[in-house]
Design an enzyme around this catalytic site. Structure first.
Site, mmCIF file in Angstrom:
data_model
loop_
_atom_site.group_PDB
_atom_site.id
_atom_site.type_symbol
_atom_site.label_atom_id
_atom_site.label_comp_id
_atom_site.label_asym_id
_atom_site.label_seq_id
_atom_site.Cartn_x
_atom_site.Cartn_y
_atom_site.Cartn_z
ATOM 1 N N ARG A 114 0.803 -1.229 0.000
ATOM 2 C CA ARG A 114 0.000 0.000 0.000
ATOM 3 C C ARG A 114 0.834 1.277 0.000
ATOM 4 N NH1 ARG A 114 -3.069 -2.665 4.059
ATOM 5 N NH2 ARG A 114 -4.698 -3.953 3.108
ATOM 6 N N LYS A 132 3.191 11.475 -11.636
ATOM 7 C CA LYS A 132 2.445 10.511 -12.442
ATOM 8 C C LYS A 132 3.253 9.237 -12.573
ATOM 9 C CE LYS A 132 -0.283 13.487 -15.460
ATOM 10 N NZ LYS A 132 -0.545 13.816 -16.877
ATOM 11 N N GLU A 149 10.675 19.220 -24.736
ATOM 12 C CA GLU A 149 9.820 19.431 -23.549
ATOM 13 C C GLU A 149 10.196 20.729 -22.829
ATOM 14 O OE1 GLU A 149 7.126 17.783 -22.294
ATOM 15 O OE2 GLU A 149 7.122 15.941 -23.487
ATOM 16 N N LYS A 176 7.208 23.818 -14.233
ATOM 17 C CA LYS A 176 6.267 22.701 -14.135
ATOM 18 C C LYS A 176 5.790 22.533 -12.689
ATOM 19 C CE LYS A 176 5.275 17.949 -15.327
ATOM 20 N NZ LYS A 176 5.691 16.670 -15.902
ATOM 21 N N GLU A 210 -4.434 16.932 -11.921
ATOM 22 C CA GLU A 210 -4.777 17.225 -13.316
ATOM 23 C C GLU A 210 -6.267 17.459 -13.536
ATOM 24 O OE1 GLU A 210 -3.222 14.416 -16.126
ATOM 25 O OE2 GLU A 210 -3.227 15.910 -17.701
ATOM 26 N N ARG A 243 -3.206 22.077 -15.229
ATOM 27 C CA ARG A 243 -2.172 21.118 -15.617
ATOM 28 C C ARG A 243 -2.348 20.619 -17.044
ATOM 29 N NH1 ARG A 243 0.080 16.370 -11.632
ATOM 30 N NH2 ARG A 243 1.501 15.392 -13.101
ATOM 31 N N ASN A 287 -0.072 19.684 -21.773
ATOM 32 C CA ASN A 287 -0.268 18.819 -22.932
ATOM 33 C C ASN A 287 -0.108 19.561 -24.256
ATOM 34 O OD1 ASN A 287 -0.748 16.241 -21.765
ATOM 35 N ND2 ASN A 287 -2.700 17.035 -21.026
ATOM 36 N N HIS A 308 0.993 17.873 -27.330
ATOM 37 C CA HIS A 308 0.707 16.447 -27.155
ATOM 38 C C HIS A 308 -0.585 16.011 -27.845
ATOM 39 C CE1 HIS A 308 3.836 16.953 -24.173
ATOM 40 N NE2 HIS A 308 3.854 15.666 -23.939
ATOM 41 N N HIS A 318 0.148 12.901 -29.901
ATOM 42 C CA HIS A 318 -0.360 11.555 -29.615
ATOM 43 C C HIS A 318 -0.909 10.872 -30.865
ATOM 44 C CE1 HIS A 318 -0.831 12.341 -25.030
ATOM 45 N NE2 HIS A 318 0.305 11.768 -25.313
ATOM 46 N N HIS A 357 9.138 10.224 -28.280
ATOM 47 C CA HIS A 357 8.012 11.002 -27.759
ATOM 48 C C HIS A 357 8.264 12.511 -27.911
ATOM 49 C CE1 HIS A 357 4.734 12.335 -25.240
ATOM 50 N NE2 HIS A 357 5.591 12.988 -24.473
#
Lengths: 349, 349
Positions: free
Chosen positions: A112, A134, A176, A214, A224, A228, A232, A235, A239, A252
């Site tokens: 946990r 994340k 980035e 950031k 998010e 936030r 993206n 992105h 994507h 990426h």
């Protein structure tokens, strides 16, 4: 009868990112380093020379996004159980974003939740994966669909590791950094236009500014739900490109570079940023030999693929569009016609 | 260079437990009910009559602790992906503790965390699993070794479901209620000594008092670092019994009943609680036909098995011992000789 369970609490997930040569790391608990063969071959000795702990386990996972799955998580967890790790043990993510995501996820679910620290070895991981908490894995349905928010206890971003980084991977990290500047900080963007990132101290400064920007965003929106989403930028289009090229043609960061140029084209079209500003972004990306265009074969299909992105709703697409360098707008009300216009301009580009 | 990531925040995980006949539940988001064939056969219609949502998926998992594994979690997650659930979707845990633990864990990792509510259908789940936010699964190394802390948005504890509960399972729930009273609340214990739990409103009162007591403890120690350990009263001995009988002879609550009697014997031995108090606890458990003794075959082996418990350190055992009814002491410095004395007294009992 109703019983109130009152769990309002002040939670402290704060931590530090050390952008510097790795100093001595001493722990009085069991430690497991999660890494891959490439990083291990180049840098494991460097890390072990600086690391002291009663037990150090090494978990080496195969390299690459396609191993970012539950099987790898089980490999990590099984090692911990075999070595009788407990709730006070520590994981170290030693590698790029994939290693960071998996190590963080394993740490979040082992008994946990236990602590983990990150020692990112790519520029992308140093500027991006080091902030935000994340963690996660991919599955048959898509990328990062299973995971948790789990903050590291510390991040050690040592420029030393970047010396062995292939040029393309370095550039992908720069993409980035540029994203962060265009999105939130015009001064940072101007600084980048004249910065020589091949110098260690200039690079460290770029990483620090990027990470600081950031961090401000994440602190306001850890889970998010609003602001936030601005991260993206690049992105949404990126994507789709990753999807169309089955994640094999581009890194990426490269798709983010192309995605920013496409988003800028749409932004100029809509009268948001000027074409002059769009040109400056493109020029900065090109300086690092990043790709800035993509041959759209089928605009209709490209458009449909937007909807597979979990960030979008069932029938809207969320675009992040610069109003100018240093400020973006998050919108899900762009006419399909205008997006198609942009896609047509990239057709077979 | 050091960058501070400041994530201190006020977090609100508060929620309500409704101990009452289930009223109408209306949601404007996709909902998935996770349940098992037994509960589904008896009560799914009752729930569906009261539930309104744009989409209702049903995930039926095989019944029993041995299915509390990653495979079942994947079954839940795959259903959600197939039905295009998103971050605002909701899971409903509809069953006992096993269903609650798995549903909560699946909710905690689906797209990095979505909401879930609990509709516990056993007394044990109503009083125990409904408070604490513990979720998880078992693996080859033991029980609940993989999981997360994830709080439900609400718990609906409807006495209606308890009418179909087998007598032994009902008693197993009572054991946890008694545990709560002995550990923290002498007044509650006295009330229990004369309460008729076969009456709906008396039972609801017992559930409410039990849940309120646990909630106070959890609010002070959400991540189980101190006080919350007191909730393991009866479990230190109980876990060894579960282990020795391969989880097949007794229900969990039954081993807690035996474990409390054994812990009390040790407490009396050490001059903590009086033998009179120990007798009162035993009598209350016996009223519900709960087992209060266990034939220890090999005290040495029994003692060694304590160390497999993840709550204990590598070479200490944490005992929760009543000082008196309504107050316990958490200690890991009990002499082996004194524990062996107690085990000898239960030998072949």
């Amino acid at each position: 009868m109703t019983v109130e369970i009152d769990l309002k609490r002040e939670i402290d997930h704060s931590y530090k990112i050390y952008i510097d040569t790795l100093a001595r790391l001493t722990f009085r608990r069991k430690v497991a380093i999660v890494t891959n063969p490439t990083v291990s071959g180049l840098h494991l000795d460097y890390l072990l020379e600086r690391l002291e702990a009663p037990t150090v386990e090494i978990v080496t996972l195969p390299d690459g996004e396609r191993y970012k799955n539950w099987e790898s998580i089980e490999t990590i967890l099984d090692t911990l159980f075999e070595a009788r790790f407990n709730r006070s043990s520590l994981l170290i993510a030693f590698g790029g974003g994939v290693i960071g995501d998996m190590t963080g996820f394993a740490a979040s679910i082992f008994q946990r939740g236990i602590d983990f620290i990150q020692i990112p070895t790519t520029l992308l991981a140093q500027v991006d994966a080091s902030v935000g908490g994340k963690t996660g894995i991919n599955n048959a349905y898509g990328k990062n669909l299973i995971g948790a928010f789990h903050q590291p206890r510390a991040v050690y971003a040592d420029p030393h590791f970047l010396e062995t980084l292939p040029k393309r991977e370095f550039a992908a990290g720069v993409a980035e950094i540029v994203k962060m500047a265009v999105t939130f900080d015009a001064g940072f963007f101007e600084w980048l236009e004249s910065a020589d990132l091949s110098k260690h101290e200039v690079l460290a400064e770029a990483v620090a500014r990027s990470v600081r920007t950031k961090a401000k965003v994440v602190a306001q929106d850890e889970k998010e739900r609003g602001l936030r989403a601005a991260l993206n930028y690049g992105h949404t289009f990126g994507h789709v490109i990753e999807n169309e090229t089955a994640y094999t043609t581009y890194l990426h960061g490269e798709t983010v570079a192309i995605g920013m140029v496409m988003a800028n084209t749409l932004a100029v079209e809509l009268g948001l940023m000027t074409s002059d500003e769009a040109e400056r972004v493109k020029r900065l990306l090109q300086r690092y030999e990043l790709p800035v265009t993509y041959p759209v074969k089928d605009p209709e299909r490209f458009y449909r693929t937007f909807f597979l992105d979990k960030k979008s709703g069932d029938d809207t697409i969320t675009f992040i569009l610069p109003r100018h360098i240093g400020g973006v707008e998050i919108t899900n009300s762009i006419d399909k016609a205008q997006v198609m216009d942009v896609l047509e301009r990239f057709r077979g580009a």
